[in-house]
Design a protein around this motif. Structure first.
Motif: not given
Length: 259
Positions: A1-8, A89-98, A102-107
């Motif tokens: 259960m992890k979302v990968y937040i990737v910098g393009a 604008a990832i903070m608000e996404q992370v707040a709802l994922l938490k 749901v875990e997340y990883e930022v690349v």
């Protein structure tokens, strides 16, 4: 259960990290900011991947979809332009994922500030001239904290990189001048850094607003200001780093007097 937040990265599809590209190619679900991320990069996802455009979605919609796909056992990659840590604008996404457990990883990715510096061949930190870079934005519809007014930040007289400020150049010039900056201070503007239609404008603080108007630049632009942006900086020997000076001793080389 992890979302990968990737910098393009800033635009060029080759400027994603190796790790970010691998995750994109492995993903079952790719959600990306279609107003900013290069379609050529997204096309590198596997053919069977579900590709979702997020520009028209609300925060809640985005997170609900990500959580739903994760619960289906799918690998989810959320692709952001540039580097997610800078106005991502990832903070608000992370707040709802938490909240959803749901875990997340930022690349990380290549930020437009560094892509812009590269586009003009500039170093933002010049020895004995400026060793500090402030990354900020001018105050527009969204306020900035009272201690972070541009005039106050500019009082440090270091290199300043302005995100999201292309329509506020009159205000930018006014606040820099009030902070004691010379009207002749070099400024570089890079619109759509690393994209095929990239535009570079070299000017001065005095002429910034007029040059922005002349070139029709009102969005997707990085404004770099300070004497590190002097187009003639390469001709000034007094600002060279001591790192490669033959007389300078460091852990890997003993300096030689009067080489």
């Amino acid at each position: 259960m992890k979302v990968y937040i990737v910098g393009a990265g800033p635009g060029d599809p080759d400027l994603i990290t190796v790790k970010g590209l691998k995750l994109l190619q492995q993903a079952d679900v790719v959600m990306y900011t279609d107003s900013l991320v290069n379609e050529e990069l997204i096309a590198k996802a596997k053919p069977e991947a579900e590709v979702l455009k997020s520009a028209g979605m609300s925060l809640e919609e985005m997170v609900e979809i990500m959580v739903d796909r994760l619960q289906q056992g799918k690998m989810v990659v959320r692709v952001h332009t540039g580097d997610p840590a800078m106005f991502g604008a990832i903070m608000e996404q992370v707040a709802l994922l938490k909240k959803a457990g749901v875990e997340y990883e930022v690349v990380p990715g290549v930020s437009s500030v560094f892509a812009s510096a590269a586009a003009i061949g500039a170093e933002l930190t010049i020895p004995e001239l400026t060793q500090t870079v402030i990354l900020t934005r001018a105050e527009g519809r969204t306020p900035v904290p009272e201690r972070e007014k541009l005039r106050d930040l500019a009082s440090h007289h270091c290199t300043i990189a302005l995100f999201l400020s292309a329509t506020l150049t009159k205000k930018v010039v006014k606040e820099f001048i009030e902070a004691g900056w010379s009207e002749q201070t070099p400024v570089a503007v890079v619109q759509r850094a690393t994209w095929p239609d990239q535009v570079i404008v070299r000017t001065t603080l005095e002429n910034l607003d007029e040059e922005m108007r002349k070139h029709g630049i009102r969005s997707h632009a990085m404004i770099l200001a300070g004497w590190a942006l002097d187009p003639d900086i390469h001709e000034k020997d007094e600002y060279r780093s001591k790192l490669y000076d033959a007389s300078f001793t460091h852990g890997f080389r003993k300096g030689v007097k009067n080489p």
